[in-house]
Design an enzyme around this catalytic site. Sequence first.
Site, PDB file in Angstrom:
ATOM      1  N   HIS A   5      -0.313  -9.538  -5.288  1.00  9.72           N
ATOM      2  CA  HIS A   5       0.665  -9.149  -6.309  1.00  9.72           C
ATOM      3  C   HIS A   5       0.882 -10.304  -7.267  1.00  9.72           C
ATOM      4  CE1 HIS A   5       2.753 -10.677  -2.746  1.00  9.72           C
ATOM      5  NE2 HIS A   5       3.629 -11.216  -3.580  1.00  9.72           N
ATOM      6  N   CYS A  24       0.855  -1.204   0.000  1.00  9.90           N
ATOM      7  CA  CYS A  24       0.000   0.000   0.000  1.00  9.90           C
ATOM      8  C   CYS A  24       0.882   1.242   0.000  1.00  9.90           C
ATOM      9  CB  CYS A  24      -0.911   0.025   1.229  1.00  9.90           C
ATOM     10  SG  CYS A  24      -2.407  -0.973   1.063  1.00  9.90           S
ATOM     11  N   ASP A  50      11.059  -6.265  -8.494  1.00 13.22           N
ATOM     12  CA  ASP A  50      11.227  -7.000  -7.235  1.00 13.22           C
ATOM     13  C   ASP A  50      12.631  -6.722  -6.694  1.00 13.22           C
ATOM     14  OD1 ASP A  50       9.733  -9.784  -5.940  1.00 13.22           O
ATOM     15  OD2 ASP A  50      11.815  -9.340  -5.376  1.00 13.22           O
ATOM     16  N   HIS A  77      -0.410  -8.412   0.493  1.00  6.02           N
ATOM     17  CA  HIS A  77      -1.113  -7.483  -0.419  1.00  6.02           C
ATOM     18  C   HIS A  77      -0.952  -8.129  -1.790  1.00  6.02           C
ATOM     19  CE1 HIS A  77      -1.971  -3.113  -1.822  1.00  6.02           C
ATOM     20  NE2 HIS A  77      -1.881  -3.858  -2.928  1.00  6.02           N
ATOM     21  N   GLY A 135       3.927 -19.730  -0.256  1.00  7.46           N
ATOM     22  CA  GLY A 135       5.103 -18.886  -0.474  1.00  7.46           C
ATOM     23  C   GLY A 135       4.832 -17.397  -0.417  1.00  7.46           C
TER      24      GLY A 135
HETATM   25  P1  AMP Z   1       5.600 -13.156  -2.188  1.00 11.58           P
HETATM   26  O1  AMP Z   1       6.588 -14.150  -1.641  1.00 11.58           O
HETATM   27  O2  AMP Z   1       4.756 -13.708  -3.313  1.00 11.58           O
HETATM   28  O3  AMP Z   1       4.784 -12.501  -1.090  1.00 11.58           O
HETATM   29  O4  AMP Z   1       6.475 -12.038  -2.888  1.00 11.58           O
HETATM   30  C1  AMP Z   1       6.877 -10.864  -2.257  1.00 11.58           C
HETATM   31  C2  AMP Z   1       7.976 -10.300  -3.098  1.00 11.58           C
HETATM   32  O5  AMP Z   1       8.167  -8.958  -2.720  1.00 11.58           O
HETATM   33  C3  AMP Z   1       9.337 -11.016  -2.927  1.00 11.58           C
HETATM   34  O6  AMP Z   1       9.764 -11.544  -4.182  1.00 11.58           O
HETATM   35  C4  AMP Z   1      10.259  -9.916  -2.417  1.00 11.58           C
HETATM   36  O7  AMP Z   1      11.555 -10.004  -2.957  1.00 11.58           O
HETATM   37  C5  AMP Z   1       9.529  -8.655  -2.864  1.00 11.58           C
HETATM   38  N1  AMP Z   1       9.767  -7.456  -2.067  1.00 11.58           N
HETATM   39  C6  AMP Z   1       9.796  -7.336  -0.723  1.00 11.58           C
HETATM   40  N2  AMP Z   1      10.012  -6.061  -0.349  1.00 11.58           N
HETATM   41  C7  AMP Z   1      10.118  -5.345  -1.506  1.00 11.58           C
HETATM   42  C8  AMP Z   1      10.337  -3.965  -1.801  1.00 11.58           C
HETATM   43  N3  AMP Z   1      10.495  -3.044  -0.826  1.00 11.58           N
HETATM   44  N4  AMP Z   1      10.402  -3.587  -3.099  1.00 11.58           N
HETATM   45  C9  AMP Z   1      10.266  -4.488  -4.088  1.00 11.58           C
HETATM   46  N5  AMP Z   1      10.040  -5.806  -3.864  1.00 11.58           N
HETATM   47  C10 AMP Z   1       9.978  -6.226  -2.592  1.00 11.58           C
HETATM   48 ZN    ZN Z   2      -1.836  -3.209   1.132  1.00  8.95          ZN
END
Ligand code: AMP
Ligand code: ZN
Length: 113
Positions: free
Chosen positions: A97, A6, A29, A95, A90
């Site tokens: 994505h 968010c 990412d 949020h 995983g």
């Molecule tokens: P998930 O495991 O599907 O919840 O994916 C979350 C993703 O968010 C992971 O691949 C992380 O590397 C990525 N992530 C976490 N923090 C950030 C951030 N500040 N900016 C960009 N990506 C992020």
């Molecule tokens: Zn959110």
Amino acid sequence: MDCLFCKISSGEIKSDAVYEDAEVVVFKDIHPKAPVHLLVVPKEHIQSIAHLEVNHNDIISKLIYTAKNTAANLKLNGYKLVFNVGREGGQVIDHLHLHLLGGWGNAKESLNI
Ligand code: AMP
Ligand code: ZN
């Protein structure tokens, strides 16, 4: 609400965004698992695929359509679209994505990202 995505989608926390409109943002990412690893994120807070309601149908198709357009703009030869759902699936950020992963077959210099 204390939600990282968010805050990123509202601009409160900086990200490496490659696309944004009124409903979605696409950013890199931070720990890429492919030569191109982008996250397609709705600005509306929805926890996960497991929390979808029927009124979310439009935003889900928008996420997929945005991923397709982004991949085409980047001239990706092929790609994977992944939703991780719940801790066991995983998901670590609560949020919604869509992961866009690709670039394996592209020449490195063609990946202008
Ligand atoms: P998930 O495991 O599907 O919840 O994916 C979350 C993703 O968010 C992971 O691949 C992380 O590397 C990525 N992530 C976490 N923090 C950030 C951030 N500040 N900016 C960009 N990506 C992020
Ligand atoms: Zn959110």
